[in-house]
Design an enzyme around this catalytic site. Structure first.
Site, PDB file in Angstrom:
ATOM      1  N   SER A  40       0.825  -1.197   0.000  1.00  0.00           N
ATOM      2  CA  SER A  40       0.000   0.000   0.000  1.00  0.00           C
ATOM      3  C   SER A  40       0.867   1.258   0.000  1.00  0.00           C
ATOM      4  O   SER A  40       1.732   1.418  -0.858  1.00  0.00           O
ATOM      5  CB  SER A  40      -0.982  -0.054   1.173  1.00  0.00           C
ATOM      6  OG  SER A  40      -2.041   0.854   0.996  1.00  0.00           O
ATOM      7  N   ASP A 155      -5.492  -3.632  -2.927  1.00  0.00           N
ATOM      8  CA  ASP A 155      -4.504  -3.330  -1.890  1.00  0.00           C
ATOM      9  C   ASP A 155      -3.986  -4.595  -1.200  1.00  0.00           C
ATOM     10  O   ASP A 155      -4.754  -5.419  -0.705  1.00  0.00           O
ATOM     11  CB  ASP A 155      -5.183  -2.419  -0.861  1.00  0.00           C
ATOM     12  CG  ASP A 155      -4.211  -1.713   0.054  1.00  0.00           C
ATOM     13  OD1 ASP A 155      -3.144  -2.288   0.348  1.00  0.00           O
ATOM     14  OD2 ASP A 155      -4.528  -0.584   0.477  1.00  0.00           O
TER      15      ASP A 155
END
Length: 327
Positions: A40, A155
């Site tokens: 991320s 993600d």
């Protein structure tokens, strides 16, 4: 043969900007990073560092992101897969790292995403760097997923918010984890800025002018609308809780954890970069001596080098087996 220090840079959205402060301290201390694994926001910062963007350059860029700039990156999507298309975010990432591929990087780097079609964690290590980072930052519901190499990616924090196992798998001799999700409960050597509320000092306090105040109020109004229990607040709050729990099982495999205390920063508050970078610096400064000691302890003597075996990759406990093929 030098000790290979691996960094595992975790998720945490805007709080992840503290990682810039950590990298600033490592650079100042002359501590060389030999491998970076990121998830991320950690993928964005780690990928930029591996691409040759200095921590000072990253800091300058982060401090330039005000509320107006943040709003400009939100290309609102039709409410089918996400709130934001993410095309402008993808352009922003490409502006930061350029057209580089993984093979072009000065420091080995890998990042984590999740394939939503089969529930597997996917380690991205080949091909275009910007699209890999864009996949790793694609928070479900907030950003549209990324199609890459026949996979539909979101993600990496969904399964692996702090990729310590990936850093070990890259051949690191010692691994430092940076978490933006609070102080871990696990019994692992941990360093934080550990200051009382408001004690983090920053160089210059910026006064908000009229345009900044107007954009702040507009942005706040938009977020108030999105904060209905069915959209923004539920999404970000649930993701944050999930990441905190998942990170516990990961952090225990690190040699040392740097955990800046920045819990009071909102999920989307990228315009508070100065505060977060300062927190990262304070936490990393407390850890420098122990990092040097770890690196020194892992340095093999000439007689030991022939006997050394590689450290095994940590077992995945996410419930989804990681993709080990080049992705």
């Amino acid at each position: 043969m030098a000790v290979r220090l691996g960094l595992a840079l975790g998720s945490g959205s805007a709080r992840g900007l503290a990682q810039i402060g950590v990298l600033k301290v490592l650079d100042r201390a002359g501590i060389e990073v030999g491998a970076i694994a990121g998830t991320s926001i950690g993928a964005l910062i780690g990928g930029a560092y591996a691409a040759g963007v200095s921590p000072l350059e990253m800091e300058e860029l982060a401090l330039s992101v005000n509320v107006k700039r943040l709003v400009s990156l939100a290309d609102i999507a039709r409410p089918t897969t996400a709130l934001v298309n993410g095309a402008r975010v993808g352009e922003f990432i490409r502006d930061v790292v350029g057209g580089m591929s993984f093979a072009d990087l000065s420091v080995p780097f890998e990042c984590v995403a999740v394939d939503v079609t089969d529930g597997q964690a996917v380690v991205l290590r080949e091909g275009d760097l910007a699209s890999a980072i864009r996949a790793s930052v694609s928070t479900p519901v907030i950003f549209a997923p990324v199609e890459r190499a026949g996979r539909l990616l979101v993600d990496g924090a969904v399964l692996n918010p702090v990729p310590v196992d990936v850093a070990w798998g890259m051949g690191a001799d010692t691994v430092i984890a940076v978490t933006n999700l609070g102080i871990p409960r696990s019994a692992v050597l941990t360093f934080s800025n550990d200051l009382p509320e408001g004690a983090i000092e920053v160089g210059r306090i910026k006064r908000a002018g009229l345009p900044e105040i107007v954009y702040s109020r507009v942005f706040a109004a938009v977020m108030d609308t999105l904060r209905s229990p069915s959209v923004f607040q539920l999404a970000t709050g649930s993701i944050d809780l999930m990441q905190r729990e998942l990170s516990e099982s990961r952090l225990g495999a690190a040699d040392l954890v740097i955990a800046p205390r920045i819990d009071d920063v909102a999920y989307y508050s990228f315009y508070e970069a100065e505060k977060m970078i300062a927190a990262g610096e304070k936490a990393a400064e407390a850890a420098v001596d122990d990092i040097r000691a770890l690196v020194s302890a892992r340095a093999p003597s000439p007689g030991d080098r022939a006997l050394q075996a590689p450290r095994p990759t940590q077992t995945d406990t996410s419930g989804g087996a990681p993709c080990t093929m080049p992705c």
